[in-house]
Design a protein around this motif. Structure first.
Motif, short mmCIF file in Angstrom:
data_model
loop_
_atom_site.label_atom_id
_atom_site.label_comp_id
_atom_site.label_asym_id
_atom_site.label_seq_id
_atom_site.Cartn_x
_atom_site.Cartn_y
_atom_site.Cartn_z
N GLY A 49 0.86 -1.19 0.00
CA GLY A 49 0.00 0.00 0.00
C GLY A 49 0.88 1.23 0.00
N ASP A 93 -3.35 -6.19 -5.28
CA ASP A 93 -3.97 -6.25 -3.96
C ASP A 93 -3.05 -7.07 -3.04
N ILE A 116 -8.25 -3.36 4.39
CA ILE A 116 -8.81 -4.70 4.15
C ILE A 116 -9.57 -5.10 5.42
C1 LIG Z 1 -3.86 5.99 3.22
S1 LIG Z 1 -3.00 5.54 1.78
C2 LIG Z 1 -1.33 5.41 2.36
C3 LIG Z 1 -0.31 5.36 1.27
C4 LIG Z 1 1.15 5.31 1.74
N1 LIG Z 1 1.42 4.15 2.52
C5 LIG Z 1 1.44 6.55 2.51
O1 LIG Z 1 1.46 6.50 3.74
O2 LIG Z 1 1.61 7.59 1.88
C6 LIG Z 1 -3.45 3.84 1.59
C7 LIG Z 1 -2.89 3.22 0.33
O3 LIG Z 1 -3.08 1.80 0.40
C8 LIG Z 1 -3.53 1.36 -0.86
N2 LIG Z 1 -4.29 0.10 -0.64
C9 LIG Z 1 -5.41 -0.06 0.10
N3 LIG Z 1 -5.79 -1.34 0.12
C10 LIG Z 1 -4.89 -2.02 -0.64
C11 LIG Z 1 -4.73 -3.39 -1.00
N4 LIG Z 1 -5.60 -4.33 -0.61
N5 LIG Z 1 -3.68 -3.74 -1.78
C12 LIG Z 1 -2.79 -2.79 -2.20
N6 LIG Z 1 -2.88 -1.48 -1.88
C13 LIG Z 1 -3.92 -1.10 -1.10
C14 LIG Z 1 -4.39 2.50 -1.39
O4 LIG Z 1 -4.57 2.46 -2.78
C15 LIG Z 1 -3.58 3.70 -0.94
O5 LIG Z 1 -2.62 4.09 -1.88
#
Ligand SMILES: C[S@@+](CC[C@H](N)C(=O)[O-])C[C@H]1O[C@@H](n2cnc3c(N)ncnc32)[C@H](O)[C@@H]1O
Length: 203
Positions: A49, A93, A116
């Motif tokens: 993520g 994902d 999730i």
């Molecule tokens: C709140 S943002 C945080 C992004 C980064 N970690 C940061 O702190 O800047 C959450 C991120 O997790 C990603 N995300 C959420 N669920 C996910 C999943 N099941 N698999 C991959 N990415 C996911 C979202 O697309 C988003 O970019």
């Protein structure tokens, strides 16, 4: 749930609301430096993520760490590729991908696990454990509220979904799985809109 989350980040503007700074703030820098201190030189780190790659991945890459980022949002992956060049970012994902066992020195999951369903959180932590090399470390940001499922209509301009346990449950999971806690910090204060539990733990 994942569909809502993916659509939410594709349509919303996370960068504008939360990621205007290319450098980590004082709290974030403290956590990143604690994580770095536990890693070998030129370590391999997986970021679950990863968002738009700043400030976290950029900070690590600038310090010699080899990062691979995964994000469910195509838009975020494309932005991350521009923000942190010569780094591998893939769309996917993280709850569905299986990584090679003992293949990373470090794993990050910052503000992402709560997207999730919490019924999958222990499984995900077990997967993180298997994916880490012996002695590897993971740093994860968890929610603090203990909510099985929640939606918001206007998170960064779009609908969004969350699911989280309270920190005590994660501490129990760490113990059951075999993680040793290195550092625990709270970001914000009870009652704040943004109040998170950061844990740095070792396999
Ligand atoms: C709140 S943002 C945080 C992004 C980064 N970690 C940061 O702190 O800047 C959450 C991120 O997790 C990603 N995300 C959420 N669920 C996910 C999943 N099941 N698999 C991959 N990415 C996911 C979202 O697309 C988003 O970019």
């Amino acid at each position: 749930m994942q569909d809502i989350v993916k659509q939410g980040y594709e349509k919303g503007d996370y960068e504008k609301t939360f990621r205007q700074n290319k450098q980590p703030n004082t709290f974030e820098k403290g956590r990143l430096d604690a994580f770095l201190q536990e890693l070998p030189k030129n370590a391999k780190v997986l970021d679950l993520g990863c968002g738009i790659g700043i400030p976290f991945d950029k900070y690590l890459v600038d310090r010699g760490i080899k990062v691979k980022g995964i994000d469910i949002s195509k838009k975020h992956v494309e932005m991350a590729r521009k923000n942190v060049s010569e780094t591998e970012f893939i769309e996917g994902d993280f709850s569905e991908i299986n990584f090679d066992e003992k293949s990373y020195d470090g794993i990050l999951a910052l503000y992402s696990i709560f997207h999730i369903h919490r019924d999958q959180h222990k499984n995900l932590l077990e997967k993180v454990y298997k994916t880490l090399k012996d002695g590897g470390v993971t740093m994860i940001t968890f929610g603090t509220s203990g909510s099985e499922y929640g939606e918001e209509d206007n998170f960064c301009g779009s609908k969004m979904a969350w699911s989280t346990f309270e920190p005590e449950t994660y501490k129990q999971f760490f113990q059951e799985i075999g993680f040793k806690v290195i550092e625990e910090k709270y970001e914000g204060n009870p009652g704040d809109e943004e109040y998170h539990y950061w844990a740095l733990v070792r396999k």
